[in-house]
Design a protein around this motif. Structure first.
Motif, short mmCIF file in Angstrom:
data_model
loop_
_atom_site.label_atom_id
_atom_site.label_comp_id
_atom_site.label_asym_id
_atom_site.label_seq_id
_atom_site.Cartn_x
_atom_site.Cartn_y
_atom_site.Cartn_z
N LEU A 32 0.83 -1.20 0.00
CA LEU A 32 0.00 0.00 0.00
C LEU A 32 0.87 1.25 0.00
O LEU A 32 1.90 1.31 0.67
CB LEU A 32 -0.92 0.02 1.22
N SER A 33 0.40 2.25 -0.71
CA SER A 33 1.10 3.52 -0.81
C SER A 33 0.72 4.44 0.34
O SER A 33 0.01 4.05 1.26
CB SER A 33 0.75 4.20 -2.14
N GLU A 34 1.14 5.67 0.27
CA GLU A 34 0.85 6.68 1.30
C GLU A 34 -0.66 6.85 1.51
O GLU A 34 -1.11 7.09 2.61
CB GLU A 34 1.48 8.01 0.90
N LYS A 35 -1.44 6.70 0.43
CA LYS A 35 -2.90 6.85 0.54
C LYS A 35 -3.54 5.65 1.23
O LYS A 35 -4.69 5.72 1.66
CB LYS A 35 -3.53 7.00 -0.85
N SER A 36 -2.83 4.53 1.34
CA SER A 36 -3.35 3.29 1.93
C SER A 36 -4.65 2.85 1.25
O SER A 36 -5.56 2.36 1.89
CB SER A 36 -3.56 3.44 3.43
N THR A 39 -7.31 -0.02 -5.85
CA THR A 39 -8.43 -0.61 -6.55
C THR A 39 -7.88 -1.74 -7.40
O THR A 39 -6.91 -1.55 -8.13
CB THR A 39 -9.14 0.42 -7.46
N VAL A 40 -8.49 -2.93 -7.29
CA VAL A 40 -7.99 -4.10 -7.99
C VAL A 40 -9.14 -4.76 -8.75
O VAL A 40 -10.21 -4.98 -8.18
CB VAL A 40 -7.41 -5.13 -6.98
N ASP A 41 -8.91 -5.09 -10.02
CA ASP A 41 -9.87 -5.88 -10.78
C ASP A 41 -9.59 -7.34 -10.47
O ASP A 41 -8.48 -7.83 -10.68
CB ASP A 41 -9.74 -5.64 -12.28
#
Length: 50
Positions: A32-36, A39-41
């Motif tokens: 996970l990035s800074e935004k936590s 979205t995954v297909d």
């Protein structure tokens, strides 16, 4: 998906991993990035045979 610990801290760097229940393959793996937030297909798979 939105990651957050029960202490309300963000989950920066936590690894998200989706694994196929049919074949056991890893379908998606990323930290996970800074935004936590990601979205995954999720691909559709055939029914599980008994």
């Amino acid at each position: 998906m939105l990651g957050e610990f029960n202490t309300c801290e963000k989950t920066v760097g936590a690894q998200v991993r989706l694994e196929s229940l049919v074949r056991g393959d890893v379908l998606y793996k990323k930290r996970l990035s800074e935004k936590s937030e990601i979205t995954v297909d999720i691909p559709k798979e055939g029914a599980i045979k008994s």
